[in-house]
Design a protein around this motif. Structure first.
Motif, PDB file in Angstrom:
ATOM      1  N   ILE B 145      32.889  34.445  39.308  1.00  0.00           N
ATOM      2  CA  ILE B 145      33.747  33.882  39.766  1.00  0.00           C
ATOM      3  C   ILE B 145      35.647  34.210  39.794  1.00  0.00           C
ATOM      4  O   ILE B 145      36.250  34.104  40.533  1.00  0.00           O
ATOM      5  N   THR B 146      35.534  34.798  38.391  1.00  0.00           N
ATOM      6  CA  THR B 146      37.260  35.162  37.756  1.00  0.00           C
ATOM      7  C   THR B 146      37.426  36.220  39.389  1.00  0.00           C
ATOM      8  O   THR B 146      38.891  36.263  39.405  1.00  0.00           O
ATOM      9  N   ALA B 147      36.998  37.252  39.442  1.00  0.00           N
ATOM     10  CA  ALA B 147      36.758  38.650  40.464  1.00  0.00           C
ATOM     11  C   ALA B 147      37.242  37.764  42.182  1.00  0.00           C
ATOM     12  O   ALA B 147      38.359  38.105  42.664  1.00  0.00           O
ATOM     13  N   ARG B 149      37.969  34.296  42.630  1.00  0.00           N
ATOM     14  CA  ARG B 149      38.954  33.695  42.868  1.00  0.00           C
ATOM     15  C   ARG B 149      40.043  34.030  43.166  1.00  0.00           C
ATOM     16  O   ARG B 149      41.144  33.999  43.783  1.00  0.00           O
ATOM     17  N   SER B 150      40.096  35.673  41.797  1.00  0.00           N
ATOM     18  CA  SER B 150      41.732  36.288  41.841  1.00  0.00           C
ATOM     19  C   SER B 150      41.835  37.012  43.274  1.00  0.00           C
ATOM     20  O   SER B 150      43.111  36.745  44.265  1.00  0.00           O
ATOM     21  N   THR B 151      40.674  37.882  43.684  1.00  0.00           N
ATOM     22  CA  THR B 151      41.057  38.281  45.484  1.00  0.00           C
ATOM     23  C   THR B 151      40.844  37.112  46.194  1.00  0.00           C
ATOM     24  O   THR B 151      41.722  37.787  47.056  1.00  0.00           O
ATOM     25  N   ASN B 153      42.358  35.059  46.689  1.00  0.00           N
ATOM     26  CA  ASN B 153      43.714  34.166  45.718  1.00  0.00           C
ATOM     27  C   ASN B 153      44.773  34.972  46.606  1.00  0.00           C
ATOM     28  O   ASN B 153      45.726  35.090  47.232  1.00  0.00           O
ATOM     29  N   ILE B 154      44.848  36.485  46.441  1.00  0.00           N
ATOM     30  CA  ILE B 154      45.843  37.623  46.783  1.00  0.00           C
ATOM     31  C   ILE B 154      45.608  37.845  48.333  1.00  0.00           C
ATOM     32  O   ILE B 154      46.638  37.478  49.099  1.00  0.00           O
ATOM     33  N   ILE B 158      49.328  36.580  49.430  1.00  0.00           N
ATOM     34  CA  ILE B 158      49.906  37.889  49.987  1.00  0.00           C
ATOM     35  C   ILE B 158      49.987  38.709  51.616  1.00  0.00           C
ATOM     36  O   ILE B 158      48.998  38.632  51.353  1.00  0.00           O
ATOM     37  N   GLN B 165      43.503  48.665  51.453  1.00  0.00           N
ATOM     38  CA  GLN B 165      43.088  47.942  50.191  1.00  0.00           C
ATOM     39  C   GLN B 165      42.579  46.234  50.865  1.00  0.00           C
ATOM     40  O   GLN B 165      41.861  46.008  49.859  1.00  0.00           O
ATOM     41  N   ARG B 168      39.163  46.357  50.955  1.00  0.00           N
ATOM     42  CA  ARG B 168      38.224  46.857  49.165  1.00  0.00           C
ATOM     43  C   ARG B 168      38.509  45.386  49.208  1.00  0.00           C
ATOM     44  O   ARG B 168      36.899  45.138  48.398  1.00  0.00           O
ATOM     45  N   PHE B 169      39.147  44.523  48.765  1.00  0.00           N
ATOM     46  CA  PHE B 169      39.066  43.037  48.669  1.00  0.00           C
ATOM     47  C   PHE B 169      38.609  42.304  49.009  1.00  0.00           C
ATOM     48  O   PHE B 169      37.307  41.136  49.001  1.00  0.00           O
ATOM     49  N   ILE B 172      34.806  43.387  47.523  1.00  0.00           N
ATOM     50  CA  ILE B 172      34.703  42.785  46.010  1.00  0.00           C
ATOM     51  C   ILE B 172      34.037  41.412  46.710  1.00  0.00           C
ATOM     52  O   ILE B 172      33.082  41.056  45.886  1.00  0.00           O
ATOM     53  N   GLU B 176      30.909  39.965  44.709  1.00  0.00           N
ATOM     54  CA  GLU B 176      30.743  39.878  43.759  1.00  0.00           C
ATOM     55  C   GLU B 176      29.913  38.311  44.283  1.00  0.00           C
ATOM     56  O   GLU B 176      29.640  37.223  43.419  1.00  0.00           O
TER      57      GLU B 176
END
Lengths: 121, 442
Positions: B145-147, B149-151, B153-154, B158, B165, B168-169, B172, B176
């Motif tokens: 979940i952390t991965a 959520r973080s990805t 969000n990026i 952004i 890149q 790749r996200f 991910i 995940e």
């Protein structure tokens, strides 16, 4: 000179997103997924901040933290990440000398804000 | 003082038999006025008079004595103590049992059920806290979940991300998400399996107890070799989970071993000839005392004249691994037994039998035989595993066994369990008493 951060985490996808975010903050980012290698890196690159996962294969984040304290290396700032939010883990981390304890899942803005604060940037 | 209600039981039994007071008094060789006082609990009844009344009514003495419902009494006292804020009239519990045995049984049954469920919940909670599979699964899911959520969000916040890149996200998030889905599925499977295994709210020990009570602790098919253990377990529907079946299997294995080593007919004959002397039986059948105790506790049957004997076997941690209570000698279903039981003293001198006369808070007395021993084979490198067994027999049987029973001295005052024991100043109390007005009981 940019500040240096070492991420010690065995989940490569978390490492990737954190590295991306910290790189955008202008930080020098290194990563290791193993405790023994992390100690070598700490002694070599002398990071300003170590982001340390509590649950790592072979050696826990708590073990690594004790190793850092026992070594001659200057103590970096330490942000410990854990998926276990039990009070006893937090207490143990604080007793050993962790500067910040964060539980997964965290938000990007939350962790970046805390890292900026710890590094004074 | 706790009021004796033996008289109430005499009255109930007389009414059931259809006898008049006068007829019963004559049959018991006492005056009708004296019987009337007894029936209204104004005169204590014991000894020859009680025996005479019991004979005249054709009921066992124990059916008229105060200890007849001691297990029920203990459960009701404990239930009342759990709701000490409810102002329950604990002083009337005897009367409740005597006058409304059905309601009393129902209340105690509901209380026991509630305790069983509490035990099951505690076990499940313990499992949730310490189960390594659950800990690992939850850690893994939170990392997924952390991965994600973080990805995500990026990607959302952004804009200037290089296409490589960005790709790749996306990978991910895909990877995940799949791992998260797999982990969730594994957890569902795990819980379904756990649910199938538990089968209900009873603990494995409770299921074993029920199973043994249902069979009255006797398995004639193993005594006469008409069935084997797997036949019994296959036909058994009361054992709903793997753990209780394993416990039952353990009991039946010992039973079958005892039956082979001490064939029922020969054992019953020898036992009667030697007045149930465990030492002689152990020599005759080349068995240890713990095995003899087990066999003796299951000896009384419709076709075998033997005293009723209770048995409890505990491991070195004090946990009961086998409970066979007697009507007047309840064994605690939850928590620890009275530390004064000779059973625990036996651990201090393994292989050395202990004899004692025990006095329960209600005044009932029991002859007790206890012995502890290593149940594993003795050998170099083998860790010992101690168990203690305690056989208990109502003191009315004393004349039968007094030819061999060593002097027991004064009766030792014991309880059932500290939680419900009324002995206010007991120096070995291990837990606070939870009974109200306990000082008035003794």
């Amino acid at each position: 000179m940019s500040k240096c951060v070492l991420i010690v985490e065995d989940e490569p996808n978390i490492v990737e997103s954190l590295s991306f975010l910290l790189g955008r903050e202008g930080l020098e980012v290194h990563a290791e997924n193993d405790g023994a290698a992390a100690m070598e890196q700490i002694e070599t690159i002398k990071p300003d901040l170590v982001i340390l996962d509590a649950m790592l294969p072979n050696r826990s984040g708590f073990d690594i933290l004790r190793d850092i304290q026992a070594s001659q290396t200057a103590m970096p700032m330490v942000l410990m990440l854990t998926a276990k939010g039990q009070p006893r883990d937090r207490q143990m981390a604080e007793e050993i000398g962790v500067d910040l304890f964060m539980t997964k899942p965290f938000s990007n803005s939350e962790i970046i804000t805390e890292i900026r604060r710890l590094l004074g940037i | 003082m706790r009021k004796s209600l033996a008289g109430t039981r005499v009255r109930e039994a007389r009414r059931k038999s259809g006898m008049t007071q006068k007829a019963l008094a004559e049959a018991a060789s006492i005056s009708a006025s004296y019987l009337n006082l007894i029936e209204h609990n104004r005169r204590a009844v014991a000894g020859k008079v009680l025996l005479g009344i019991a004979r005249a009514l054709s009921v066992p003495v124990t059916a008229l004595t105060d200890g007849a419902e001691s297990a029920l009494l203990g459960d009701l006292h404990e239930a009342a103590a759990h709701r000490s804020d409810a102002n329950i009239e604990t002083e009337s519990v005897d009367e409740l049992i005597s006058r409304y045995p059905g309601w009393a049984g129902l209340l105690a049954g509901l209380y026991r059920q509630s305790k069983d469920q509490e035990t099951a919940i505690a076990a499940l909670s313990d499992r949730l806290t310490h189960d390594p599979f659950l800990a690992e699964s939850l850690h893994s899911m939170l990392s997924n979940i952390t991965a994600i959520r973080s990805t995500s969000n990026i990607l959302k916040n952004i804009d200037d991300i290089e296409p490589e890149q960005q790709s790749r996200f996306h990978n991910i998030i895909h990877e995940e998400s799949r791992r998260l889905s797999d982990a969730a599925q594994a957890l569902v499977t795990y819980f379904n399996h756990a649910s199938d295994q538990s089968g209900g709210s009873a603990t494995p020990e409770e299921e074993l107890d029920r199973f043994l009570r249902q069979h009255e602790y006797i398995f004639p098919e193993l005594d006469n070799g008409e069935a084997d253990i797997s036949d019994i377990l296959t036909q058994e529907s009361m054992l709903n989970n793997t753990e209780s079946r394993e416990l039952a299997k353990g009991f039946l294995i010992l039973y079958a071993k005892d039956a082979a080593q001490m064939p029922l007919a020969a054992f019953a004959k020898t036992a009667k000839e030697c007045a149930f002397n465990p030492d002689i039986l152990a020599q005759q059948f080349d068995a240890d005392l713990a095995s003899i105790f087990r066999r003796l506790s299951g000896l009384k049957r419709p076709d075998i004249d033997a005293p009723e004997m209770g048995l409890i076997v505990v491991n070195a941690a004090g946990r009961a691994v086998l409970r066979r209570p007697l009507r007047n000698f309840a064994l605690p279903r939850h928590g620890n037994a009275c530390p004064r039981w000779p059973l625990f003293q036996a651990f201090t001198q393994p292989d050395r039998p202990i004899t004692a006369l025990l006095d329960l808070p209600g005044g009932q007395q029991f002859i007790c035989l206890a012995v502890a021993g290593d149940i594993r084979g003795k050998g170099f490198g083998t860790l010992p595993e101690y168990q203690a067994s305690m056989l208990f027999i109502a003191s009315e049987v004393l004349p039968v066994v007094k030819s061999w029973l060593p002097a027991t001295g004064t009766a030792q005052k014991i309880g059932i369990s500290c939680r419900i024991c009324p002995r206010a100043n007991c120096p070995v109390r291990a837990e606070p008493q939870i009974l109200a007005s306990v000082s008035e009981i003794l």
